[in-house]
Design an enzyme around this catalytic site. Structure first.
Site, PDB file in Angstrom:
ATOM      1  N   SER A 131      20.708  15.974   4.435  1.00  0.00           N
ATOM      2  CA  SER A 131      19.377  16.471   4.061  1.00  0.00           C
ATOM      3  C   SER A 131      19.102  17.857   4.616  1.00  0.00           C
ATOM      4  O   SER A 131      19.541  18.206   5.724  1.00  0.00           O
ATOM      5  CB  SER A 131      18.327  15.500   4.609  1.00  0.00           C
ATOM      6  OG  SER A 131      17.045  16.086   4.561  1.00  0.00           O
ATOM      7  N   GLU A 133      16.466  18.557   5.895  1.00  0.00           N
ATOM      8  CA  GLU A 133      15.730  18.324   7.144  1.00  0.00           C
ATOM      9  C   GLU A 133      16.599  18.631   8.364  1.00  0.00           C
ATOM     10  O   GLU A 133      16.073  18.872   9.458  1.00  0.00           O
ATOM     11  CB  GLU A 133      15.254  16.876   7.217  1.00  0.00           C
ATOM     12  CG  GLU A 133      13.916  16.620   6.573  1.00  0.00           C
ATOM     13  CD  GLU A 133      12.750  17.270   7.313  1.00  0.00           C
ATOM     14  OE1 GLU A 133      12.629  17.065   8.519  1.00  0.00           O
ATOM     15  OE2 GLU A 133      11.969  17.987   6.671  1.00  0.00           O
ATOM     16  N   TYR A 154      14.168  11.527  12.050  1.00  0.00           N
ATOM     17  CA  TYR A 154      14.896  11.442  10.779  1.00  0.00           C
ATOM     18  C   TYR A 154      15.939  12.565  10.691  1.00  0.00           C
ATOM     19  O   TYR A 154      17.106  12.322  10.354  1.00  0.00           O
ATOM     20  CB  TYR A 154      13.906  11.532   9.607  1.00  0.00           C
ATOM     21  CG  TYR A 154      14.563  11.710   8.259  1.00  0.00           C
ATOM     22  CD1 TYR A 154      15.045  10.622   7.549  1.00  0.00           C
ATOM     23  CD2 TYR A 154      14.700  12.984   7.693  1.00  0.00           C
ATOM     24  CE1 TYR A 154      15.655  10.788   6.311  1.00  0.00           C
ATOM     25  CE2 TYR A 154      15.306  13.156   6.453  1.00  0.00           C
ATOM     26  CZ  TYR A 154      15.779  12.057   5.769  1.00  0.00           C
ATOM     27  OH  TYR A 154      16.386  12.230   4.555  1.00  0.00           O
TER      28      TYR A 154
HETATM   29  P1  NAP Z   1      14.184   6.391  -1.128  1.00  0.00           P
HETATM   30  O1  NAP Z   1      13.542   6.416  -2.463  1.00  0.00           O
HETATM   31  O2  NAP Z   1      13.341   6.241   0.092  1.00  0.00           O
HETATM   32  O3  NAP Z   1      15.286   5.214  -1.162  1.00  0.00           O
HETATM   33  C1  NAP Z   1      15.881   4.751   0.023  1.00  0.00           C
HETATM   34  C2  NAP Z   1      16.744   3.571  -0.318  1.00  0.00           C
HETATM   35  O4  NAP Z   1      17.342   3.060   0.893  1.00  0.00           O
HETATM   36  C3  NAP Z   1      15.975   2.384  -0.933  1.00  0.00           C
HETATM   37  O5  NAP Z   1      16.785   1.796  -1.911  1.00  0.00           O
HETATM   38  C4  NAP Z   1      15.818   1.452   0.252  1.00  0.00           C
HETATM   39  O6  NAP Z   1      15.640   0.093  -0.102  1.00  0.00           O
HETATM   40  C5  NAP Z   1      17.176   1.644   0.913  1.00  0.00           C
HETATM   41  N1  NAP Z   1      17.208   1.160   2.297  1.00  0.00           N
HETATM   42  C6  NAP Z   1      16.346   1.421   3.298  1.00  0.00           C
HETATM   43  N2  NAP Z   1      16.711   0.763   4.412  1.00  0.00           N
HETATM   44  C7  NAP Z   1      17.833   0.060   4.108  1.00  0.00           C
HETATM   45  C8  NAP Z   1      18.659  -0.836   4.815  1.00  0.00           C
HETATM   46  N3  NAP Z   1      18.429  -1.131   6.101  1.00  0.00           N
HETATM   47  N4  NAP Z   1      19.715  -1.388   4.185  1.00  0.00           N
HETATM   48  C9  NAP Z   1      19.967  -1.105   2.878  1.00  0.00           C
HETATM   49  N5  NAP Z   1      19.209  -0.270   2.145  1.00  0.00           N
HETATM   50  C10 NAP Z   1      18.144   0.306   2.749  1.00  0.00           C
HETATM   51  O7  NAP Z   1      15.064   7.715  -0.894  1.00  0.00           O
HETATM   52  P2  NAP Z   1      15.568   8.785  -1.973  1.00  0.00           P
HETATM   53  O8  NAP Z   1      14.522   9.834  -2.134  1.00  0.00           O
HETATM   54  O9  NAP Z   1      16.118   8.088  -3.159  1.00  0.00           O
HETATM   55  O10 NAP Z   1      16.756   9.474  -1.155  1.00  0.00           O
HETATM   56  C11 NAP Z   1      18.079   8.940  -1.191  1.00  0.00           C
HETATM   57  C12 NAP Z   1      18.835   9.416   0.051  1.00  0.00           C
HETATM   58  O11 NAP Z   1      18.873  10.837   0.069  1.00  0.00           O
HETATM   59  C13 NAP Z   1      18.222   8.999   1.365  1.00  0.00           C
HETATM   60  O12 NAP Z   1      19.269   8.805   2.281  1.00  0.00           O
HETATM   61  C14 NAP Z   1      17.398  10.214   1.791  1.00  0.00           C
HETATM   62  O13 NAP Z   1      17.253  10.227   3.184  1.00  0.00           O
HETATM   63  C15 NAP Z   1      18.288  11.321   1.274  1.00  0.00           C
HETATM   64  N6  NAP Z   1      17.615  12.571   0.902  1.00  0.00           N
HETATM   65  C16 NAP Z   1      16.562  12.547   0.049  1.00  0.00           C
HETATM   66  C17 NAP Z   1      15.981  13.753  -0.350  1.00  0.00           C
HETATM   67  C18 NAP Z   1      14.819  13.787  -1.316  1.00  0.00           C
HETATM   68  O14 NAP Z   1      14.171  14.837  -1.415  1.00  0.00           O
HETATM   69  N7  NAP Z   1      14.556  12.723  -2.063  1.00  0.00           N
HETATM   70  C19 NAP Z   1      16.505  14.977   0.124  1.00  0.00           C
HETATM   71  C20 NAP Z   1      17.605  14.939   0.977  1.00  0.00           C
HETATM   72  C21 NAP Z   1      18.175  13.751   1.347  1.00  0.00           C
HETATM   73  P3  NAP Z   1      14.148  -0.505  -0.437  1.00  0.00           P
HETATM   74  O15 NAP Z   1      13.893  -0.128  -1.879  1.00  0.00           O
HETATM   75  O16 NAP Z   1      14.333  -1.942  -0.218  1.00  0.00           O
HETATM   76  O17 NAP Z   1      13.200   0.162   0.516  1.00  0.00           O
HETATM   77  O1  G4F Z   2       6.877  14.981   0.911  1.00  0.00           O
HETATM   78  P1  G4F Z   2       7.215  14.993   2.357  1.00  0.00           P
HETATM   79  O2  G4F Z   2       6.879  13.784   3.153  1.00  0.00           O
HETATM   80  O3  G4F Z   2       8.753  15.363   2.438  1.00  0.00           O
HETATM   81  P2  G4F Z   2       9.666  15.936   3.623  1.00  0.00           P
HETATM   82  O4  G4F Z   2       9.090  15.692   4.952  1.00  0.00           O
HETATM   83  O5  G4F Z   2       9.982  17.355   3.273  1.00  0.00           O
HETATM   84  O6  G4F Z   2      10.975  15.025   3.492  1.00  0.00           O
HETATM   85  C1  G4F Z   2      11.561  14.756   2.219  1.00  0.00           C
HETATM   86  O7  G4F Z   2      12.515  15.743   1.933  1.00  0.00           O
HETATM   87  C2  G4F Z   2      13.649  15.767   2.832  1.00  0.00           C
HETATM   88  C3  G4F Z   2      14.552  16.922   2.374  1.00  0.00           C
HETATM   89  O8  G4F Z   2      14.125  18.121   2.943  1.00  0.00           O
HETATM   90  C4  G4F Z   2      14.343  14.439   2.758  1.00  0.00           C
HETATM   91  F1  G4F Z   2      15.444  14.463   3.561  1.00  0.00           F
HETATM   92  C5  G4F Z   2      13.399  13.344   3.196  1.00  0.00           C
HETATM   93  O9  G4F Z   2      14.058  12.083   3.058  1.00  0.00           O
HETATM   94  C6  G4F Z   2      12.175  13.359   2.277  1.00  0.00           C
HETATM   95  O10 G4F Z   2      12.600  12.986   0.976  1.00  0.00           O
HETATM   96  O11 G4F Z   2       6.491  16.237   3.074  1.00  0.00           O
HETATM   97  C7  G4F Z   2       6.634  17.552   2.584  1.00  0.00           C
HETATM   98  C8  G4F Z   2       5.665  18.468   3.347  1.00  0.00           C
HETATM   99  C9  G4F Z   2       5.750  18.306   4.869  1.00  0.00           C
HETATM  100  O12 G4F Z   2       5.743  19.565   5.459  1.00  0.00           O
HETATM  101  C10 G4F Z   2       4.478  17.567   5.233  1.00  0.00           C
HETATM  102  O13 G4F Z   2       3.974  17.853   6.531  1.00  0.00           O
HETATM  103  O14 G4F Z   2       4.339  18.107   2.984  1.00  0.00           O
HETATM  104  C11 G4F Z   2       3.546  18.075   4.158  1.00  0.00           C
HETATM  105  N1  G4F Z   2       2.387  17.210   3.905  1.00  0.00           N
HETATM  106  C12 G4F Z   2       1.088  17.635   3.931  1.00  0.00           C
HETATM  107  N2  G4F Z   2       0.285  16.597   3.696  1.00  0.00           N
HETATM  108  C13 G4F Z   2       2.409  15.895   3.670  1.00  0.00           C
HETATM  109  C14 G4F Z   2       1.075  15.503   3.536  1.00  0.00           C
HETATM  110  N3  G4F Z   2       3.426  15.020   3.534  1.00  0.00           N
HETATM  111  C15 G4F Z   2       3.119  13.730   3.253  1.00  0.00           C
HETATM  112  N4  G4F Z   2       4.134  12.825   3.078  1.00  0.00           N
HETATM  113  N5  G4F Z   2       1.821  13.293   3.125  1.00  0.00           N
HETATM  114  C16 G4F Z   2       0.776  14.146   3.256  1.00  0.00           C
HETATM  115  O15 G4F Z   2      -0.388  13.751   3.145  1.00  0.00           O
END
Ligand code: NAP
Ligand code: G4F
Length: 337
Positions: A131, A133, A154
């Protein structure tokens, strides 16, 4: 020969899009699902195939990433060609409330899975969902050479998973890659991430069901892309002969404030009339600015983003409006595909 893939996190946003992509490419896809007392498969219900379906190509298995023995047994049985480790506690704010749990599920589980690959004798290629992050407070633009400075439990857990992946590649010759993905969103995005929180609120405010939306830091800068495009990049990484690590991003940035402004305007609403600040949504340490340089992915994977933030916000607002219309009409809730 039909290829076989295993997806952890198949019920999540990315897992659901990736399963669709791989099924479309003729793979047999296996997914790990956590046992839950309620249904947790909404994002994949439309591609579900039951045990009685002849010749099924999409198979779900109950397992948990914290259960290393289950992972070994599953891999020994399946011997997949490709493994995509997408499972995680993926919410940054929540990781401050549940740091050890996040370290276990998001960090240590990457290592558990790599050990399970070794222990089961699987020759699979492994994708690790790293990520942006991990970059934390390192100034943008961030690329594959930018040093990590994570700002949350995280982010720390993802740095551990990243280096475990590199180490297993170097130590044991496992074909393992890190995709360093910047924020990517869609109508299937979890409801508590900021983009989806905003677009759901826009739909509800437009329908007269809600008046206020409470947010935290509006100044944070993010590089927001479209999730279905990002899972294509994951697949392309595993098709390369040499395992390597890649940044996946749009290279363009917007603040949370700008995303809110665009999303509200898409429904002819003025965001300033509805958005209010609540410090509850601040984080103990914030990541101020993430803007990725996707040059390597473009040059070596031939991958390029098409959907940019304004179009993305529009896609999400329209999907949430349609979903709410369905709910209000008493119809079965529809996820926008
Ligand atoms: P998500 O929607 O939160 O999905 C997470 C998945 O992990 C869900 O299927 C969840 O199952 C499963 N999970 C959680 N705990 C588990 C456990 N103990 N054992 C088995 N499965 C488990 O995340 P996403 O946005 O699709 O992201 C996919 C991956 O990319 C994650 O690793 C995230 O950290 C990473 N990532 C995401 C972003 C982004 O912007 N979306 C960016 C960079 C990296 P449940 O449905 O049961 O909760
Ligand atoms: O949508 P967010 O919670 O995403 P964040 O923290 O960027 O993380 C996501 O992206 C990562 C990749 O860079 C992934 F690895 C991670 O798993 C996840 O998918 O927050 C985005 C921004 C932050 O700066 C947060 O402080 O939005 C700001 N924010 C402001 N108000 C908020 C809120 N975030 C959330 N969730 N809720 C709020 O009310």
């Amino acid at each position: 020969m039909r290829k076989t893939a295993l997806i952890t996190g198949v019920t999540g946003q990315d897992g659901s899009y990736l399963a669709e992509l791989l099924l479309g490419k003729g793979y047999t896809v296996h997914g790990i699902v956590r046992r839950s007392s309620t249904f947790n498969t909404e994002r994949i219900d439309h591609i579900y195939q039951g045990p009685q379906d002849a010749g099924r190509t999409f198979v779900l298995h109950h397992a948990d990433l914290t259960d290393g023995v289950a992972l070994v047994n599953l891999l020994r049985d399946l011997q997949p060609d490709e493994i995509y480790n997408l499972g995680a506690q993926s919410h940054v704010r929540v990781s401050f409330d549940a740091p050890l749990y996040t370290g276990d599920v998001t960090g240590l589980s990457a290592l558990r899975l790599l050990e399970a690959v070794r222990a089961s004798g699987t020759r699979a290629r492994v994708y690790q969902a790293s990520s942006s992050e991990m970059f934390g407070s390192a100034p943008p633009p961030q690329n594959e050479h930018t040093p990590f400075h994570p700002r949350s439990p995280y982010g720390c857990a993802k740095v551990f998973g990243y280096w475990a992946t590199v180490n297993y590649r170097e130590a044991y010759g496992i074909h393992a890659v890190n995709g360093i993905l910047f924020n990517h969103e869609s109508p299937r995005r979890g409801e508590t991430f900021v983009t989806r929180k905003i677009t759901r609120a826009v739909a509800r405010i437009k329908a007269g069901l809600q008046d206020r939306l409470y947010l935290g830091n509006l100044d944070a800068v993010r590089d927001w892309g479209y999730a279905p495009e990002y899972v294509e990049a994951m697949w392309r990484m595993l098709q390369r002969d040499e395992p390597d690590d890649y940044v996946v991003a749009t290279g363009e940035a917007a603040t949370v404030r700008q995303f809110a402004e665009i999303a509200f305007a898409h429904a002819d609403l003025d965001w300033t009339a509805h958005v209010r600040y609540d410090p509850k949504y601040e984080r103990p340490t914030e990541v101020d600015a993430l803007i990725g340089d996707p040059g390597k992915a473009r040059d070596l994977l031939g991958w390029q983003p098409r959907v940019r933030v304004a179009e993305l916000a529009g896609i999400m607002v329209e999907a949430d409006i349609r979903q709410l219309d369905d709910q209000l009409a008493g119809a079965t809730v529809r996820i926008d595909r």
